[in-house]
Motif scaffolding. Structure first.
Motif, mmCIF file in Angstrom:
data_model
loop_
_atom_site.group_PDB
_atom_site.id
_atom_site.type_symbol
_atom_site.label_atom_id
_atom_site.label_comp_id
_atom_site.label_asym_id
_atom_site.label_seq_id
_atom_site.Cartn_x
_atom_site.Cartn_y
_atom_site.Cartn_z
ATOM 1 N N GLY A 1 0.843 -1.187 0.000
ATOM 2 C CA GLY A 1 0.000 0.000 0.000
ATOM 3 C C GLY A 1 0.877 1.236 0.000
ATOM 4 N N GLY A 2 0.299 2.346 -0.392
ATOM 5 C CA GLY A 2 1.040 3.604 -0.407
ATOM 6 C C GLY A 2 1.378 4.013 1.015
ATOM 7 N N ILE A 3 2.448 4.790 1.154
ATOM 8 C CA ILE A 3 2.864 5.234 2.492
ATOM 9 C C ILE A 3 1.704 5.969 3.176
ATOM 10 N N ALA A 4 1.477 5.637 4.448
ATOM 11 C CA ALA A 4 0.442 6.243 5.296
ATOM 12 C C ALA A 4 -0.987 6.003 4.801
ATOM 13 N N ALA A 5 -1.166 4.933 4.018
ATOM 14 C CA ALA A 5 -2.525 4.630 3.548
ATOM 15 C C ALA A 5 -3.328 3.916 4.633
ATOM 16 N N GLY A 6 -2.673 3.049 5.410
ATOM 17 C CA GLY A 6 -3.400 2.293 6.431
ATOM 18 C C GLY A 6 -2.952 0.844 6.509
ATOM 19 N N LYS A 7 -1.791 0.596 5.933
ATOM 20 C CA LYS A 7 -1.253 -0.781 5.872
ATOM 21 C C LYS A 7 -1.013 -1.373 7.266
ATOM 22 N N THR A 8 -0.443 -0.573 8.147
ATOM 23 C CA THR A 8 -0.141 -1.079 9.493
ATOM 24 C C THR A 8 -1.431 -1.390 10.255
ATOM 25 N N THR A 9 -2.439 -0.552 10.052
ATOM 26 C CA THR A 9 -3.736 -0.792 10.694
ATOM 27 C C THR A 9 -4.277 -2.148 10.245
ATOM 28 N N VAL A 10 -4.163 -2.423 8.958
ATOM 29 C CA VAL A 10 -4.648 -3.693 8.414
ATOM 30 C C VAL A 10 -3.787 -4.859 8.907
ATOM 31 N N TYR B 1 8.409 -5.746 6.891
ATOM 32 C CA TYR B 1 9.647 -5.455 6.165
ATOM 33 C C TYR B 1 10.256 -4.114 6.569
ATOM 34 N N ASP B 2 9.430 -3.157 7.045
ATOM 35 C CA ASP B 2 10.013 -1.903 7.553
ATOM 36 C C ASP B 2 10.860 -2.204 8.784
ATOM 37 N N GLN B 3 10.327 -3.101 9.614
ATOM 38 C CA GLN B 3 11.066 -3.476 10.829
ATOM 39 C C GLN B 3 12.350 -4.216 10.457
ATOM 40 N N ALA C 1 -1.501 14.505 4.232
ATOM 41 C CA ALA C 1 -2.004 15.154 5.461
ATOM 42 C C ALA C 1 -1.669 14.294 6.678
ATOM 43 N N ARG C 2 -1.817 12.962 6.559
ATOM 44 C CA ARG C 2 -1.503 12.078 7.688
ATOM 45 C C ARG C 2 -0.017 12.120 8.033
ATOM 46 N N MET C 3 0.839 12.111 6.996
ATOM 47 C CA MET C 3 2.295 12.133 7.259
ATOM 48 C C MET C 3 2.691 13.434 7.948
ATOM 49 N N THR D 1 1.078 13.272 11.701
ATOM 50 C CA THR D 1 1.501 12.293 12.711
ATOM 51 C C THR D 1 2.980 11.922 12.634
ATOM 52 N N ARG D 2 3.683 12.293 11.567
ATOM 53 C CA ARG D 2 5.087 11.858 11.471
ATOM 54 C C ARG D 2 6.060 13.020 11.388
ATOM 55 N N GLY D 3 5.561 14.201 11.637
ATOM 56 C CA GLY D 3 6.427 15.377 11.668
ATOM 57 C C GLY D 3 7.096 15.685 10.333
ATOM 58 N N ASP E 1 -9.954 -0.344 0.534
ATOM 59 C CA ASP E 1 -10.116 1.098 0.435
ATOM 60 C C ASP E 1 -10.058 1.685 1.852
ATOM 61 N N ALA E 2 -8.962 2.397 2.126
ATOM 62 C CA ALA E 2 -8.757 2.908 3.487
ATOM 63 C C ALA E 2 -9.468 4.238 3.717
ATOM 64 N N THR E 3 -10.318 4.651 2.777
ATOM 65 C CA THR E 3 -11.131 5.851 3.042
ATOM 66 C C THR E 3 -12.474 5.458 3.658
ATOM 67 N N GLN E 4 -12.769 4.162 3.659
ATOM 68 C CA GLN E 4 -14.024 3.733 4.277
ATOM 69 C C GLN E 4 -13.889 3.850 5.800
ATOM 70 N N PRO E 5 -15.004 3.953 6.517
ATOM 71 C CA PRO E 5 -14.897 4.041 7.980
ATOM 72 C C PRO E 5 -14.109 2.863 8.545
ATOM 73 N N LEU E 6 -13.328 3.148 9.580
ATOM 74 C CA LEU E 6 -12.438 2.127 10.147
ATOM 75 C C LEU E 6 -13.153 0.805 10.475
ATOM 76 N N PRO E 7 -14.330 0.830 11.117
ATOM 77 C CA PRO E 7 -14.992 -0.444 11.440
ATOM 78 C C PRO E 7 -15.314 -1.257 10.180
ATOM 79 N N ASP E 8 -15.679 -0.559 9.096
ATOM 80 C CA ASP E 8 -15.991 -1.270 7.843
ATOM 81 C C ASP E 8 -14.713 -1.886 7.265
ATOM 82 N N MET E 9 -13.611 -1.112 7.365
ATOM 83 C CA MET E 9 -12.339 -1.620 6.841
ATOM 84 C C MET E 9 -11.908 -2.871 7.616
ATOM 85 N N LEU E 10 -12.044 -2.819 8.926
ATOM 86 C CA LEU E 10 -11.631 -3.970 9.740
ATOM 87 C C LEU E 10 -12.547 -5.165 9.483
HETATM 88 N N1 LIG Z 1 -10.110 3.459 7.402
HETATM 89 C C1 LIG Z 1 -9.487 4.408 8.117
HETATM 90 N N2 LIG Z 1 -10.183 5.456 8.603
HETATM 91 C C2 LIG Z 1 -9.577 6.450 9.303
HETATM 92 N N3 LIG Z 1 -8.251 6.472 9.598
HETATM 93 C C3 LIG Z 1 -7.502 5.440 9.157
HETATM 94 C C4 LIG Z 1 -8.063 4.353 8.394
HETATM 95 N N4 LIG Z 1 -7.065 3.500 8.091
HETATM 96 C C5 LIG Z 1 -5.936 4.006 8.631
HETATM 97 N N5 LIG Z 1 -6.198 5.170 9.272
HETATM 98 C C6 LIG Z 1 -5.224 6.044 9.969
HETATM 99 O O1 LIG Z 1 -4.261 6.486 9.010
HETATM 100 C C7 LIG Z 1 -2.977 6.648 9.606
HETATM 101 C C8 LIG Z 1 -1.950 5.850 8.787
HETATM 102 O O2 LIG Z 1 -2.236 4.467 8.935
HETATM 103 P P1 LIG Z 1 -1.071 3.383 9.059
HETATM 104 O O3 LIG Z 1 -0.065 3.787 10.070
HETATM 105 O O4 LIG Z 1 -1.768 2.071 9.212
HETATM 106 O O5 LIG Z 1 -0.443 3.555 7.591
HETATM 107 P P2 LIG Z 1 0.718 2.748 6.867
HETATM 108 O O6 LIG Z 1 0.233 2.547 5.470
HETATM 109 O O7 LIG Z 1 1.102 1.571 7.634
HETATM 110 O O8 LIG Z 1 1.897 3.776 6.875
HETATM 111 P P3 LIG Z 1 3.447 3.465 6.475
HETATM 112 O O9 LIG Z 1 3.412 3.162 5.025
HETATM 113 O O10 LIG Z 1 4.172 4.724 6.777
HETATM 114 O O11 LIG Z 1 3.907 2.332 7.317
HETATM 115 C C9 LIG Z 1 -3.108 6.147 11.044
HETATM 116 O O12 LIG Z 1 -3.246 7.271 11.863
HETATM 117 C C10 LIG Z 1 -4.402 5.308 11.025
HETATM 118 O O13 LIG Z 1 -5.050 5.310 12.274
#
Ligand SMILES: Nc1ncnc2c1ncn2[C@@H]1O[C@H](COP(=O)(O)OP(=O)(O)OP(=O)(O)O)[C@@H](O)[C@H]1O
Ligand SMILES: CC(C)(COP(=O)(O)OP(=O)(O)OC[C@H]1O[C@@H](n2cnc3c(N)ncnc32)[C@H](O)[C@@H]1O)[C@@H](O)C(=O)NCCC(=O)NCCS
Length: 238
Positions: free
Chosen positions: A11-20, A34-36, A166-168, A171-173, A201-210
Motif C-alpha cells: 500500500g502507499g505510504i500512510a494509507a493504512g497498511k499497518t492498521t490492516v 519489512y520496515d522493521q 495530510a496524515r504524514m 503524525t510523522r512530523g 479502500d482505506a477511506t471507508q470508515p475504520l470499522p468497515d475496513m476492519l
Molecule cells: N479506514 C481508516 N479510517 C480512518 N483512519 C484510518 C483508516 N485507516 C488508517 N487510518 C489512519 O491512518 C494513519 C496511517 O495508517 P497506518 O499507520 O496504518 O499507515 P501505513 O500505510 O502503515 O503507513 P506506512 O506506510 O508509513 O507504514 C493512522 O493514523 C491510522 O489510524
C-alpha cells in the motif's frame, strides 16, 4: 497435515497498511514486517550498516553508531538526491531483508499454534491449525520481479495521496515537501493495483475496513483447509 497460506500486503505510504496488518495479527496471522526488518539489517555492528557507510560515506553514520536515518532519507528521497542513490541503498538492504524474512517464516512454520514443535507432532496435523503468514512489504510493486517469494494473494491498501500527505504531516512530523518526496519515489496506485488481487479502500470508515479484513481472513482459512487435502507440505517456494 499443515495448512499454510502466504499473503503479500502492500500500500502507499500512510494509507493504512499497518492498521490492516495489526488486525491480521490479532486474528492469528504471523506478521513479517519489512520496515522493521529494514531497521534490523542496518543495526549498529551489522554487515548492512558497514556496507552503507562504505557506499555512502561517514555522513550515513550518526554519532551514536546507528544509521543516520534523517541524512539517509534526504540523500535518497530529497530534491538533491543522486539519481542512483535509492537503488544503491536498496541493493544493499533488500537481499538482507529477504534472507531474514525467509528465516522468520521458516521459524513460524516449524512451531504449531499451540507453541509445540511441529516437526515433533506430524501425527496431529490432520486437525492442525491453519497458518496465514502475512508479509507486510511497502515496496512490493517495486520488487515483485526480484523478491524470492510467491504469494497466494496480494492485498493493497489504498487512500488518496492528499489524505496520505495530510496524515504524514500530522503524525510523522514531515513537511509537505518530505511527504511528497516519499510518495514520488514509490510506485503508483495503478502499479500496486496491477500486482494485487485484493484492494482495501482505506477511506471507508475504520470499522468497515476492519470488517473487510476479518472476512478476507476467514475466507483464507477456509481455502487453506480445503486446499490442504491435496497438499501435504507447507509451500516454501523461494
Ligand atoms: N479506514 C481508516 N479510517 C480512518 N483512519 C484510518 C483508516 N485507516 C488508517 N487510518 C489512519 O491512518 C494513519 C496511517 O495508517 P497506518 O499507520 O496504518 O499507515 P501505513 O500505510 O502503515 O503507513 P506506512 O506506510 O508509513 O507504514 C493512522 O493514523 C491510522 O489510524
Ligand atoms: C531511507 C530510510 C533510511 C528512511 O528512513 P525513515 O525512518 O525516514 O523511514 P522508514 O524506514 O520508517 O520508512 C517509512 C516508509 O518510507 C517508504 N520507504 C522506505 N524505504 C523506501 C524505498 N527504498 N523506496 C521507496 N519508499 C521507501 C515506505 O513506505 C516505508 O513504509 C529507510 O526507509 C531505508 O533504509 N529504506 C531502504 C530499505 C527499504 O527498502 N525499506 C522498505 C522495506 S520494503
Amino acid at each position: 497435515m499443515r495448512k499454510f497460506m502466504r499473503i503479500g500486503l502492500t500500500g502507499g505510504i500512510a494509507a493504512g497498511k499497518t492498521t490492516v496488518s495489526h488486525r491480521f495479527a490479532e486474528l492469528g496471522a504471523t506478521l513479517i514486517d519489512y520496515d522493521q526488518l529494514a531497521r534490523q539489517v542496518v543495526a549498529p555492528g551489522s554487515v548492512g550498516l558497514r556496507r552503507i557507510v562504505e557506499t555512502f560515506g561517514p555522513n550515513a553514520l550518526a554519532p551514536d553508531g546507528t544509521m543516520n536515518r534523517g541524512w539517509m532519507a534526504e540523500h535518497v528521497f530529497g530534491p538533491d538526491a543522486p539519481a542512483d542513490a535509492l537503488e544503491r541503498l536498496n541493493t544493499i538492504e533488500h537481499p538482507l531483508i529477504y534472507a531474514e524474512a525467509e528465516r522468520l517464516e521458516r521459524a513460524a512454520l516449524s512451531v504449531r499454534h499451540d507453541g509445540a514443535d511441529a516437526s515433533a507432532a506430524d501425527g496431529d496435523d490432520a486437525v492442525g491449525a491453519v497458518q496465514i503468514v502475512v508479509h507486510d512489504i511497502p515496496l512490493l510493486a517495486e520488487v515483485i520481479d526480484s523478491i524470492p517469494f510467491r504469494f497466494d494473494h496480494i492485498v493493497t491498501v489504498e487512500a488518496p495521496a492528499g489524505m496520505r500527505i495530510a496524515r504524514m504531516m500530522a503524525t510523522r512530523g514531515m513537511s509537505r515537501a518530505q511527504a511528497e518526496d516519499r510518495i514520488r519515489h514509490q510506485s503508483s496506485v495503478s502499479e500496486r493495483r496491477a500486482i494485487a488481487d485484493i484492494i482495501i479502500d482505506a477511506t471507508q470508515p475504520l470499522p468497515d475496513m476492519l470488517a473487510q479484513v476479518d472476512r478476507l481472513y476467514a475466507g483464507w482459512v477456509k481455502d487453506a483447509r480445503r486446499r490442504s487435502s491435496s497438499t501435504s507440505r507447507p509451500r516454501l517456494q523461494i
